[in-house]
Design a protein around this motif. Structure first.
Motif, PDB file in Angstrom:
ATOM      1  N   PRO A   1      76.585  50.092  42.489  1.00 61.17           N
ATOM      2  CA  PRO A   1      77.747  49.115  41.601  1.00 61.17           C
ATOM      3  C   PRO A   1      77.872  49.488  40.709  1.00 61.17           C
ATOM      4  O   PRO A   1      79.342  49.038  40.250  1.00 61.17           O
ATOM      5  CB  PRO A   1      77.176  47.661  41.270  1.00 61.17           C
ATOM      6  CG  PRO A   1      75.264  47.610  41.947  1.00 61.17           C
ATOM      7  CD  PRO A   1      75.390  49.544  42.823  1.00 61.17           C
ATOM      8  N   GLN A   2      78.080  50.607  40.234  1.00 56.07           N
ATOM      9  CA  GLN A   2      78.958  51.756  38.973  1.00 56.07           C
ATOM     10  C   GLN A   2      79.693  52.189  39.066  1.00 56.07           C
ATOM     11  O   GLN A   2      80.155  51.932  38.659  1.00 56.07           O
ATOM     12  CB  GLN A   2      76.902  52.298  37.790  1.00 56.07           C
ATOM     13  CG  GLN A   2      76.645  53.007  39.167  1.00 56.07           C
ATOM     14  CD  GLN A   2      75.136  52.574  39.684  1.00 56.07           C
ATOM     15  OE1 GLN A   2      75.337  51.420  39.857  1.00 56.07           O
ATOM     16  NE2 GLN A   2      74.671  53.241  39.421  1.00 56.07           N
ATOM     17  N   TYR A   3      79.671  52.624  39.866  1.00 57.29           N
ATOM     18  CA  TYR A   3      80.824  53.506  40.475  1.00 57.29           C
ATOM     19  C   TYR A   3      82.264  52.347  40.781  1.00 57.29           C
ATOM     20  O   TYR A   3      83.386  52.552  40.389  1.00 57.29           O
ATOM     21  CB  TYR A   3      80.322  53.711  42.486  1.00 57.29           C
ATOM     22  CG  TYR A   3      81.929  53.769  42.687  1.00 57.29           C
ATOM     23  CD1 TYR A   3      81.988  55.857  43.097  1.00 57.29           C
ATOM     24  CD2 TYR A   3      83.236  53.462  43.780  1.00 57.29           C
ATOM     25  CE1 TYR A   3      83.667  56.263  43.042  1.00 57.29           C
ATOM     26  CE2 TYR A   3      83.942  53.954  44.497  1.00 57.29           C
ATOM     27  CZ  TYR A   3      84.231  55.528  44.362  1.00 57.29           C
ATOM     28  OH  TYR A   3      85.349  55.819  44.697  1.00 57.29           O
ATOM     29  N   PHE A   4      82.027  50.835  40.567  1.00 54.75           N
ATOM     30  CA  PHE A   4      82.970  50.382  41.050  1.00 54.75           C
ATOM     31  C   PHE A   4      83.354  49.324  39.867  1.00 54.75           C
ATOM     32  O   PHE A   4      84.362  48.991  39.818  1.00 54.75           O
ATOM     33  CB  PHE A   4      83.142  48.667  42.233  1.00 54.75           C
ATOM     34  CG  PHE A   4      82.742  49.256  43.382  1.00 54.75           C
ATOM     35  CD1 PHE A   4      83.837  49.566  43.953  1.00 54.75           C
ATOM     36  CD2 PHE A   4      81.349  49.767  43.887  1.00 54.75           C
ATOM     37  CE1 PHE A   4      83.715  49.853  45.418  1.00 54.75           C
ATOM     38  CE2 PHE A   4      81.258  49.960  45.205  1.00 54.75           C
ATOM     39  CZ  PHE A   4      82.196  50.505  46.609  1.00 54.75           C
ATOM     40  N   GLU A   5      82.668  49.553  38.270  1.00 56.38           N
ATOM     41  CA  GLU A   5      82.435  49.034  37.416  1.00 56.38           C
ATOM     42  C   GLU A   5      84.066  49.983  36.577  1.00 56.38           C
ATOM     43  O   GLU A   5      84.850  48.288  35.901  1.00 56.38           O
ATOM     44  CB  GLU A   5      81.656  49.307  36.123  1.00 56.38           C
ATOM     45  CG  GLU A   5      80.474  49.014  37.113  1.00 56.38           C
ATOM     46  CD  GLU A   5      79.051  49.582  36.078  1.00 56.38           C
ATOM     47  OE1 GLU A   5      79.338  49.984  35.081  1.00 56.38           O
ATOM     48  OE2 GLU A   5      78.238  48.650  36.030  1.00 56.38           O
ATOM     49  N   GLU A   6      84.820  51.055  37.306  1.00 51.77           N
ATOM     50  CA  GLU A   6      85.626  51.201  36.411  1.00 51.77           C
ATOM     51  C   GLU A   6      87.096  51.482  37.967  1.00 51.77           C
ATOM     52  O   GLU A   6      87.581  52.304  37.992  1.00 51.77           O
ATOM     53  CB  GLU A   6      85.573  52.518  36.096  1.00 51.77           C
ATOM     54  CG  GLU A   6      85.113  52.539  34.383  1.00 51.77           C
ATOM     55  CD  GLU A   6      84.672  53.692  33.327  1.00 51.77           C
ATOM     56  OE1 GLU A   6      84.951  54.603  34.101  1.00 51.77           O
ATOM     57  OE2 GLU A   6      83.918  53.739  32.684  1.00 51.77           O
ATOM     58  N   TYR A   7      86.938  51.016  38.598  1.00 51.93           N
ATOM     59  CA  TYR A   7      87.491  50.527  40.227  1.00 51.93           C
ATOM     60  C   TYR A   7      88.546  50.841  40.346  1.00 51.93           C
ATOM     61  O   TYR A   7      89.755  49.970  39.291  1.00 51.93           O
ATOM     62  CB  TYR A   7      86.887  49.631  41.467  1.00 51.93           C
ATOM     63  CG  TYR A   7      87.123  50.596  42.770  1.00 51.93           C
ATOM     64  CD1 TYR A   7      88.455  49.468  43.519  1.00 51.93           C
ATOM     65  CD2 TYR A   7      86.464  51.428  43.476  1.00 51.93           C
ATOM     66  CE1 TYR A   7      88.419  50.213  44.852  1.00 51.93           C
ATOM     67  CE2 TYR A   7      87.128  51.753  44.258  1.00 51.93           C
ATOM     68  CZ  TYR A   7      88.271  51.121  45.231  1.00 51.93           C
ATOM     69  OH  TYR A   7      88.122  51.153  46.148  1.00 51.93           O
TER      70      TYR A   7
END
Length: 307
Positions: free
Chosen positions: A301-307
């Motif tokens: 999920p953290q990959y998409f936090e600044e997607y």
């Protein structure tokens, strides 16, 4: 007269105090006599796990050091429930509120039939009269399922799909089955339902069991940042269906779906991107294809936090 079968109710928490608390408050009011609740915290970092365990000390809490995904977190809860004598394990989304008598119909259906893997109920969209899920049928060419949004009968009925948003699983079935942890978020319920049917287990929906799920259904909401089609969810839905297709389906189903994912779906998402200015959905789709076939990575999920 003896006690009814013992049910372990498993729900996951991940950085979401409010929804989990509302779910637990509703579970505290149910009429079923023999149950316990297992809250699996999937590596929360916002303090919600500690707050929940303090306020709801009548529940069992299991704390994972990291986010194991939906399947991994549920399997931890299933193992805990089984080791504490559960005859059935109920998987329940933490953003669901239950009616006080929702559990009795599920157990009754499981007890009255042989070789039952899972029983689901009617899940409403919020507290409206609109049904969000009432079972479903498989669509192997799309490595997916078609969800029923209306009751198929006034009595318990067979189905090809039971969502893990509310899924009563029998101890007998769980002796040899768990959620496949290759699915990090989504599609695990399609895989589980498929494997159950393929192994000659039965799936049921009892329409007398009713719960309320906070979901968005309007088209404009579907493409908002944290909606059903967020980049994180789109990525894992596509990646999961690719895996499900290779794992479970016939070769011609798999070839059809792979061709659609690679050569047709991108043009659909280009059109959606042009209409809604949401090309991040296309990017998530392409990223899932790359990771599945080439990179092998499963994005957290953290990959998409600044997607």
């Amino acid at each position: 007269m003896g006690k009814p079968p013992k049910v372990g109710i498993v729900l996951l928490n991940w950085n979401n105090y409010s929804d989990t608390a509302d779910c637990l408050l509703s579970l505290d009011q149910i009429s079923y006599e023999n149950y316990f609740v297992v809250v699996v915290d999937n590596g929360s970092s916002d303090g919600s796990a500690e707050q929940l365990s303090t306020e709801f000390d009548w529940c069992d809490f299991v704390f994972n050091d990291e986010n194991l995904g939906f399947s991994g977190g549920c399997n931890v809860g299933i193992d805990h429930a089984m080791s504490n004598g559960a005859d059935y394990v109920l998987l329940l989304n933490n953003d669901i509120e239950v009616s006080s008598d929702f559990l009795e119909p599920l157990v009754s259906t499981a007890e009255k039939n042989n070789r039952v893997a899972a029983v689901g109920g009617i899940i409403f969209d919020g507290h409206s009269d609109e049904i969000w899920d009432a079972g479903g049928e498989m669509q192997p060419f799309f490595a997916n399922h078609r969800k029923y949004t209306s009751k198929q009968s006034s009595k318990a009925y067979r189905t090809e799909f039971v969502t893990c948003a509310m899924n009563l699983l029998s101890e007998e079935f769980l002796k040899d089955h768990r959620l496949d942890e290759e699915f990090f978020f989504g599609v695990e319920e399609i895989d589980l339902s498929w494997r159950a049917t393929d192994d000659d287990w039965k799936l049921f929906i009892n329409p007398n069991s009713k719960v309320y799920h906070e979901v968005g259904s309007a088209t404009d909401h579907m493409f908002s940042g944290e909606s059903l089609f967020s980049p994180f969810q789109k990525y894992h839905n596509t990646r999961g269906r690719l895996y499900h297709s290779r794992k479970n389906l016939r070769l011609y189903h798999t070839v059809f779906f792979y061709m659609a994912v690679i050569f047709i779906y991108p043009f659909i998402y280009i059109g959606m991107g042009a209409i809604y200015d949401r090309f991040d959905i296309l990017r998530a789709h392409l990223l899932s294809i790359y990771d599945y076939f080439i990179g092998s990575e499963v994005r957290q999920p953290q990959y998409f936090e600044e997607y």
